[in-house]
Scaffold this motif. Structure first.
Motif, PDB file in Angstrom:
ATOM      1  N   PRO A   1      15.403 -45.540 -30.227  1.00  0.00           N
ATOM      2  CA  PRO A   1      15.294 -44.156 -30.683  1.00  0.00           C
ATOM      3  C   PRO A   1      14.283 -44.053 -31.821  1.00  0.00           C
ATOM      4  O   PRO A   1      14.270 -44.893 -32.731  1.00  0.00           O
ATOM      5  CB  PRO A   1      16.706 -43.815 -31.169  1.00  0.00           C
TER       6      PRO A   1
ATOM      7  N   LEU B   1      12.824 -41.238 -34.589  1.00  0.00           N
ATOM      8  CA  LEU B   1      12.825 -39.943 -35.254  1.00  0.00           C
ATOM      9  C   LEU B   1      11.517 -39.844 -36.025  1.00  0.00           C
ATOM     10  O   LEU B   1      11.125 -40.790 -36.697  1.00  0.00           O
ATOM     11  CB  LEU B   1      14.015 -39.819 -36.208  1.00  0.00           C
TER      12      LEU B   1
ATOM     13  N   VAL C   1      12.552 -38.561 -30.328  1.00  0.00           N
ATOM     14  CA  VAL C   1      13.441 -37.401 -30.482  1.00  0.00           C
ATOM     15  C   VAL C   1      12.811 -36.426 -31.461  1.00  0.00           C
ATOM     16  O   VAL C   1      12.674 -36.726 -32.640  1.00  0.00           O
ATOM     17  CB  VAL C   1      14.830 -37.831 -31.004  1.00  0.00           C
TER      18      VAL C   1
ATOM     19  N   THR D   1      17.299 -30.504 -26.702  1.00  0.00           N
ATOM     20  CA  THR D   1      17.012 -31.232 -27.929  1.00  0.00           C
ATOM     21  C   THR D   1      18.169 -31.043 -28.909  1.00  0.00           C
ATOM     22  O   THR D   1      18.851 -30.021 -28.876  1.00  0.00           O
ATOM     23  CB  THR D   1      15.711 -30.737 -28.574  1.00  0.00           C
ATOM     24  N   PRO D   2      18.387 -31.998 -29.820  1.00  0.00           N
ATOM     25  CA  PRO D   2      19.502 -31.856 -30.767  1.00  0.00           C
ATOM     26  C   PRO D   2      19.253 -30.805 -31.833  1.00  0.00           C
ATOM     27  O   PRO D   2      20.187 -30.320 -32.464  1.00  0.00           O
ATOM     28  CB  PRO D   2      19.616 -33.251 -31.397  1.00  0.00           C
TER      29      PRO D   2
ATOM     30  N   CYS E   1      21.648 -35.504 -39.540  1.00  0.00           N
ATOM     31  CA  CYS E   1      22.078 -36.793 -38.985  1.00  0.00           C
ATOM     32  C   CYS E   1      23.230 -36.642 -37.998  1.00  0.00           C
ATOM     33  O   CYS E   1      23.281 -37.354 -36.986  1.00  0.00           O
ATOM     34  CB  CYS E   1      22.460 -37.743 -40.118  1.00  0.00           C
TER      35      CYS E   1
ATOM     36  N   ILE F   1      21.658 -35.683 -34.762  1.00  0.00           N
ATOM     37  CA  ILE F   1      20.951 -36.797 -34.136  1.00  0.00           C
ATOM     38  C   ILE F   1      21.937 -37.810 -33.560  1.00  0.00           C
ATOM     39  O   ILE F   1      21.793 -38.282 -32.419  1.00  0.00           O
ATOM     40  CB  ILE F   1      20.022 -37.486 -35.156  1.00  0.00           C
TER      41      ILE F   1
ATOM     42  N   HIS G   1      23.512 -36.563 -30.430  1.00  0.00           N
ATOM     43  CA  HIS G   1      22.548 -36.606 -29.331  1.00  0.00           C
ATOM     44  C   HIS G   1      22.395 -38.023 -28.790  1.00  0.00           C
ATOM     45  O   HIS G   1      22.418 -38.241 -27.568  1.00  0.00           O
ATOM     46  CB  HIS G   1      21.202 -36.082 -29.824  1.00  0.00           C
ATOM     47  N   LEU G   2      22.269 -38.998 -29.675  1.00  0.00           N
ATOM     48  CA  LEU G   2      22.088 -40.381 -29.231  1.00  0.00           C
ATOM     49  C   LEU G   2      23.324 -40.906 -28.504  1.00  0.00           C
ATOM     50  O   LEU G   2      23.214 -41.683 -27.554  1.00  0.00           O
ATOM     51  CB  LEU G   2      21.761 -41.283 -30.425  1.00  0.00           C
TER      52      LEU G   2
END
Length: 365
Positions: A61, A63, A93, A274-275, A331, A334, A337-338
């Motif tokens: 991932p 960011l 992402v 998307t988050p 966070c 994220i 989402h992950l």
């Protein structure tokens, strides 16, 4: 532990906030790494310039931040690196296409046409790479129309044209790319060469679309994971634009049903996948219109100055009172989402799924 790359720019900044830190408009990278670590991840903060593209980043991932530098020269370099990472198999992402659409209304409209074709047809948007292409095109639909440069924030380089003559005059100005030397050389070629095919001196890309009538303002909706933040932005006095007006109201809904607005925002953001998403939404008295969207590096006033957020609970929306800690909220979005892609994740309670330090008190709205 899952390795996560966090890419910062040359000043060490990452995304933006409504506050400044050491004179910079940036999220606190230290707080972000601490939150990600507590969530069981292994964050690694790297400047774009120190990124090693020869390493194995498959499934990692990533960011990353974006930029709104004048001329977008630095952002162009960021785009090169993020596309290379995505090509190498990294889980950037958001995906590269959303970076390309950041601060780029032409790309955003191209995505709208693919993701939200009904909205796109209603606006009748046409994009152009030169002024001459517009001049040679007969536009359908009613007047007035809205003309937007691909670049600019806060309604910069956005204008209304009442008729074709006004549209062409404004487009010629917005699309101008020539400098004195280029203009002199081109005019010389046109005078001296009979067979010369003129080169455009107006190559700044732009778009033309219908003006949604009857909007006294619009809604800014931020989706950050499970949290939805809303505010209403009134138009500038005597103007059709709400973006950049600074006239915000967190309570006024201008007669629009809050649940319907949140339902619409949820459908749009779910489609984006998307988050994080920042949505500009208008309502003409009958239906909602997606005016613009961004999926990274957007303003966070809507969240940071709110008294709480809205949360989908079954078939209803609840309001949760909370003072926003933007790094914690970022966070949580994220991490959630992950974990969608993690193998067989354990079932988690709502409190754990949306966990952020601080007290919360839900209330139905």
């Amino acid at each position: 532990m899952t390795r996560v790359l966090v890419l910062t720019d040359y000043r060490g900044t990452f995304y933006s906030t409504a506050r400044t830190q050491h004179g910079l408009c940036t999220m606190d990278v230290g707080k972000i790494t601490a939150h990600l670590t507590r969530a069981g991840l292994d964050p690694e903060v790297i400047r774009f310039a120190d990124l090693d593209l020869t390493g194995d980043v498959r499934g990692v991932p990533v960011l990353y931040t974006s930029s709104e530098d004048r001329g977008l020269h630095y952002k162009s370099w960021i785009e090169d690196l993020v596309l290379a990472l995505e090509t190498a198999g990294a889980r950037v992402v958001p995906g590269y296409r959303f970076l390309r659409a950041h601060h780029n209304k032409v790309m955003m409209e191209a995505l709208r046409a693919r993701l939200f074709p009904q909205d796109a047809r209603l606006l009748g948007t046409r994009t152009f790479g030169t002024y001459e292409e517009l001049a040679a095109t007969e536009l359908d639909g009613p007047w007035p129309k809205v003309l937007k440069s691909a670049y600019g924030a806060g309604s910069q380089f956005v204008a209304r044209a009442a008729n074709r003559r006004e549209l062409l005059r404004t487009a010629r100005t917005l699309s101008d790319t020539s400098d004195r030397g280029e203009a002199v050389r081109e005019h010389g070629r046109r005078l001296l060469r009979r067979d010369h095919h003129p080169r455009s001196l107006h190559r700044q890309k732009f778009l033309v679309q219908a003006l949604v009538p009857g909007l006294a303002g619009d809604f800014k909706v931020l989706r950050m994971g499970a949290r939805y933040y809303t505010l209403y932005r009134r138009n500038r006095p005597g103007d059709f634009r709400a973006s950049g007006s600074g006239d915000f109201d967190f309570q006024d809904l201008a007669g629009v049903d809050r649940d319907a607005l949140l339902d619409y925002a949820e459908r749009v953001s779910d489609t984006l996948g998307t988050p994080l998403a920042s949505l500009d939404i208008g309502h003409d008295g009958e239906r909602f219109h997606l005016i613009e969207f961004q999926c990274l590096h957007f303003g966070t006033v809507t969240a940071e100055e709110s008294t709480g957020y809205h949360l989908r609970v079954g078939d209803t929306w609840q309001h949760v009172e909370e003072e926003c800690d933007i790094e914690a909220v970022f966070c949580a979005a994220i991490v959630g989402h992950l974990r969608q892609f993690a193998p067989a994740p354990p079932r988690r309670s709502h409190e754990a799924a949306t966990a952020t330090p601080g007290s919360r008190r839900p209330s139905g709205r």
